[in-house]
Design a protein around this motif. Structure first.
Motif, PDB file in Angstrom:
ATOM      1  N   PRO A 248     -45.031  44.413 -39.938  1.00 18.32           N
ATOM      2  CA  PRO A 248     -44.564  45.573 -39.157  1.00 18.32           C
ATOM      3  C   PRO A 248     -45.524  46.013 -38.061  1.00 18.32           C
ATOM      4  CG  PRO A 248     -44.195  45.927 -41.498  1.00 18.32           C
ATOM      5  CD  PRO A 248     -45.011  44.677 -41.381  1.00 18.32           C
ATOM      6  N   ASP A 249     -46.828  45.696 -38.188  1.00 17.35           N
ATOM      7  CA  ASP A 249     -47.769  46.075 -37.138  1.00 17.35           C
ATOM      8  C   ASP A 249     -48.052  44.936 -36.159  1.00 17.35           C
ATOM      9  OD1 ASP A 249     -49.270  44.403 -38.714  1.00 17.35           O
ATOM     10  OD2 ASP A 249     -50.782  45.895 -39.288  1.00 17.35           O
ATOM     11  N   SER A 250     -47.343  43.819 -36.307  1.00 19.32           N
ATOM     12  CA  SER A 250     -47.470  42.640 -35.432  1.00 19.32           C
ATOM     13  C   SER A 250     -48.796  41.898 -35.607  1.00 19.32           C
ATOM     14  CB  SER A 250     -47.297  42.991 -33.946  1.00 19.32           C
ATOM     15  OG  SER A 250     -46.063  43.641 -33.710  1.00 19.32           O
ATOM     16  N   ALA A 251     -49.630  42.317 -36.565  1.00 22.47           N
ATOM     17  CA  ALA A 251     -50.956  41.711 -36.724  1.00 22.47           C
ATOM     18  C   ALA A 251     -50.918  40.422 -37.531  1.00 22.47           C
ATOM     19  CB  ALA A 251     -51.902  42.699 -37.386  1.00 22.47           C
ATOM     20  N   LEU A 372     -52.675  52.633 -43.904  1.00 23.23           N
ATOM     21  CA  LEU A 372     -51.928  53.375 -42.886  1.00 23.23           C
ATOM     22  C   LEU A 372     -52.708  53.442 -41.582  1.00 23.23           C
ATOM     23  CD1 LEU A 372     -50.495  56.318 -45.046  1.00 23.23           C
ATOM     24  CD2 LEU A 372     -49.214  54.422 -44.045  1.00 23.23           C
ATOM     25  N   CYS A 373     -54.021  53.629 -41.681  1.00 20.65           N
ATOM     26  CA  CYS A 373     -54.850  53.655 -40.469  1.00 20.65           C
ATOM     27  C   CYS A 373     -54.876  52.275 -39.817  1.00 20.65           C
ATOM     28  CB  CYS A 373     -56.269  54.104 -40.814  1.00 20.65           C
ATOM     29  SG  CYS A 373     -56.394  55.828 -41.303  1.00 20.65           S
ATOM     30  N   ARG A 374     -55.009  51.228 -40.638  1.00 19.91           N
ATOM     31  CA  ARG A 374     -55.010  49.868 -40.096  1.00 19.91           C
ATOM     32  C   ARG A 374     -53.691  49.564 -39.401  1.00 19.91           C
ATOM     33  NH1 ARG A 374     -56.043  45.050 -44.255  1.00 19.91           N
ATOM     34  NH2 ARG A 374     -54.279  46.079 -45.299  1.00 19.91           N
ATOM     35  N   LYS A 375     -52.604  49.917 -40.053  1.00 22.49           N
ATOM     36  CA  LYS A 375     -51.280  49.651 -39.477  1.00 22.49           C
ATOM     37  C   LYS A 375     -51.093  50.394 -38.156  1.00 22.49           C
ATOM     38  CE  LYS A 375     -46.401  49.953 -40.815  1.00 22.49           C
ATOM     39  NZ  LYS A 375     -45.466  50.427 -41.859  1.00 22.49           N
ATOM     40  N   ALA A 376     -51.556  51.657 -38.117  1.00 22.64           N
ATOM     41  CA  ALA A 376     -51.420  52.446 -36.888  1.00 22.64           C
ATOM     42  C   ALA A 376     -52.251  51.838 -35.762  1.00 22.64           C
ATOM     43  CB  ALA A 376     -51.836  53.892 -37.146  1.00 22.64           C
ATOM     44  N   LEU A 381     -53.388  47.513 -30.935  1.00 23.56           N
ATOM     45  CA  LEU A 381     -54.613  46.766 -30.648  1.00 23.56           C
ATOM     46  C   LEU A 381     -54.474  45.320 -31.092  1.00 23.56           C
ATOM     47  CD1 LEU A 381     -57.517  49.179 -31.726  1.00 23.56           C
ATOM     48  CD2 LEU A 381     -56.720  48.675 -29.410  1.00 23.56           C
ATOM     49  N   THR A 382     -54.779  44.384 -30.208  1.00 26.58           N
ATOM     50  CA  THR A 382     -54.773  42.972 -30.581  1.00 26.58           C
ATOM     51  C   THR A 382     -56.025  42.662 -31.401  1.00 26.58           C
ATOM     52  OG1 THR A 382     -56.039  42.183 -28.675  1.00 26.58           O
ATOM     53  CG2 THR A 382     -53.654  42.457 -28.370  1.00 26.58           C
ATOM     54  N   THR A 383     -56.066  41.473 -31.986  1.00 29.35           N
ATOM     55  CA  THR A 383     -57.251  41.057 -32.739  1.00 29.35           C
ATOM     56  C   THR A 383     -58.489  41.074 -31.853  1.00 29.35           C
ATOM     57  OG1 THR A 383     -55.907  39.668 -34.187  1.00 29.35           O
ATOM     58  CG2 THR A 383     -58.267  39.176 -34.086  1.00 29.35           C
ATOM     59  N   LEU A 395     -65.606  46.581 -41.256  1.00 28.35           N
ATOM     60  CA  LEU A 395     -64.426  47.308 -40.800  1.00 28.35           C
ATOM     61  C   LEU A 395     -63.567  46.422 -39.900  1.00 28.35           C
ATOM     62  CD1 LEU A 395     -62.929  49.932 -40.959  1.00 28.35           C
ATOM     63  CD2 LEU A 395     -64.389  50.865 -39.168  1.00 28.35           C
ATOM     64  N   LYS A 396     -64.227  45.632 -39.060  1.00 24.56           N
ATOM     65  CA  LYS A 396     -63.471  44.690 -38.222  1.00 24.56           C
ATOM     66  C   LYS A 396     -62.715  43.692 -39.089  1.00 24.56           C
ATOM     67  CE  LYS A 396     -66.560  44.840 -34.208  1.00 24.56           C
ATOM     68  NZ  LYS A 396     -67.434  44.053 -33.309  1.00 24.56           N
ATOM     69  N   GLU A 397     -63.364  43.204 -40.155  1.00 26.04           N
ATOM     70  CA  GLU A 397     -62.707  42.244 -41.040  1.00 26.04           C
ATOM     71  C   GLU A 397     -61.491  42.870 -41.718  1.00 26.04           C
ATOM     72  OE1 GLU A 397     -65.804  41.028 -43.638  1.00 26.04           O
ATOM     73  OE2 GLU A 397     -66.659  39.571 -42.222  1.00 26.04           O
ATOM     74  N   PHE A 398     -61.614  44.116 -42.103  1.00 23.74           N
ATOM     75  CA  PHE A 398     -60.474  44.792 -42.736  1.00 23.74           C
ATOM     76  C   PHE A 398     -59.335  44.965 -41.738  1.00 23.74           C
ATOM     77  CE2 PHE A 398     -58.151  48.753 -43.593  1.00 23.74           C
ATOM     78  CZ  PHE A 398     -57.618  48.438 -44.840  1.00 23.74           C
TER      79      PHE A 398
END
Length: 404
Positions: A248-251, A372-376, A381-383, A395-398
């Motif tokens: 859902p977050d395109s990541a 929820l924060c990661r998804k938002a 934001l792209t990788t 935090l970047k890895e998460f």
């Protein structure tokens, strides 16, 4: 997040009301099922060239399995769907392979071909047919809006741009993908060529930046939805890739293959993040049994992005949690072809070779604040943009799903 450990429960099973026909012109398979984005409608290609449009949640007449979970069928759309909508039958004239819903923007004064009344938005359903046509229907009335011509063979899958724009992508056995603009009377705006086998599946990322397509090849193709050019080939499977879906977050992107594996990718970098292997449920299975008993048919993400559902030829529906390499739940199902989550969570619909559709309970999860924060963040934001942030490596890895 912890998996619920509860096995999926069969809530209802719908069966075609017509006797099976054995002539080549009619096929009974349910190749595709779809929920509308608002959860108010369910579309079922029940075979025999027919699509049923069913208001959601199901009424008393459709429920064949009475379970304690009945009270949980309700959704945000319950009042509207039961108050005004009635089941409809769409006679498509050809075997139906692909289905996709989209909200249609409200028409403005002066529109030459408004799908809906001026000032009112509505819902449309696209159907991909055996003869290469795509028929687009207005759901509330059941009226045919467009017949899109261009494909030379079966239209196997369809995907609307999730942002509500009237852009439709179709995947066909003619080895092409085509892009259509329904706001311009269904004009074909692009033909994407690059596959050398039948195209089985197409999926547009929720942020509408990317398109993934899967064909009878060992690689999936990733396209730009802005320039309609090929971004990269995703290579890693050992057999035909047949299904794909974005988180859902395109990541994240998942692809499913006849090699009995699901690969989880970072679509921005092309990296393989995880492989989920469909091993037999019972290790004592006869080793002389068919090689392809675990061939995958379909994979889909749950609405919150923490689970996957897969359907395979070994007669199992599997539920996976992102951080585990083994399924967290199984359900026995025969001849499964496709699966799709209800947009508000809690249910999965599956279609079978017999023309049936089944509805299963799915794990309900309360997403952690971290997720929820990661998804938002990952929604915009792209990788590469995440990796450029001045934040700790962990935090970047998460945020890039390198740790789950």
């Amino acid at each position: 997040m912890k998996p619920s450990g509860e096995e999926p429960v069969l809530l209802a099973e719908l069966k075609p009301g017509r006797p099976q026909r054995y002539d080549w012109k009619s096929s009974c398979e349910t190749w595709s099922v779809a929920f509308s984005p608002d959860g108010a409608w369910f579309a079922w290609s029940q075979g025999h060239c027919v699509v049923k449009l069913i208001p959601w949640p199901l009424g008393e007449a459709e429920l064949s399995c009475k379970t304690p979970e009945r009270k949980s069928w309700g959704s945000k759309a319950e009042t509207w769907s039961h108050g005004a909508a009635k089941e409809k039958t769409l006679e498509c004239g050809q075997i139906v392979w692909g289905l996709a819903f989209s909200a249609w923007p409200a028409a403005e004064d002066g529109d030459t071909h408004p799908a809906c009344a001026v000032g009112l938005s509505c819902l449309v359903l696209a159907t991909g047919l055996n003869d290469g046509q795509i028929k687009v229907w207005e759901v509330q009335t059941g009226h045919l809006l467009f017949s899109l011509l261009g494909h030379q063979d079966v239209v196997r899958d369809l995907s609307f741009a999730p942002n509500g724009s009237p852009i439709l992508v179709s995947a066909s056995r003619d080895k092409t993908l085509r892009v259509w603009d329904l706001s311009r009377d269904g004009r074909q705006v692009q033909v994407l060529s690059g596959h050398v086998q039948w195209v089985y599946c197409c999926s547009i990322s929720p942020d509408c930046s990317m398109l993934c397509s899967a064909a009878g090849e060992k690689s999936a193709l990733l396209w730009s939805m802005r320039s309609y050019t090929l971004i990269r080939r995703l290579e890693g499977h050992q057999s035909s890739v047949v299904s794909c879906d974005f988180s859902p977050d395109s990541a994240l992107l998942v692809t499913a293959s006849y090699d009995a594996c699901v690969i989880m990718w970072d679509p921005y970098t092309g990296e393989q993040l995880r492989t989920l292997r469909h091993v037999p449920l019972h290790s004592t299975l006869d080793s002389s049994s068919e090689i392809h008993t675990s061939s995958l048919r379909s994979v889909c993400f749950s609405p919150e992005g923490l689970y996957l559902a897969t359907v395979a030829d070994d007669r199992l529906l599997r539920i996976w949690a992102l951080e585990f390499r083994s399924p967290v739940a199984f359900a026995p199902m025969t001849n499964g072809l496709c699966c799709m989550y209800f947009p508000h969570g809690g249910f999965i619909a599956t279609g079978t070779r017999d023309g049936h559709v089944q509805f299963w309970t799915a794990p309900r999860v309360l997403s952690s604040l971290k997720h929820l924060c990661r998804k938002a963040l990952r929604t915009f934001l792209t990788t590469y943009q995440v990796l450029a942030l001045p934040i700790p490596r962990k935090l970047k890895e998460f945020l890039t799903y390198r740790t789950f």
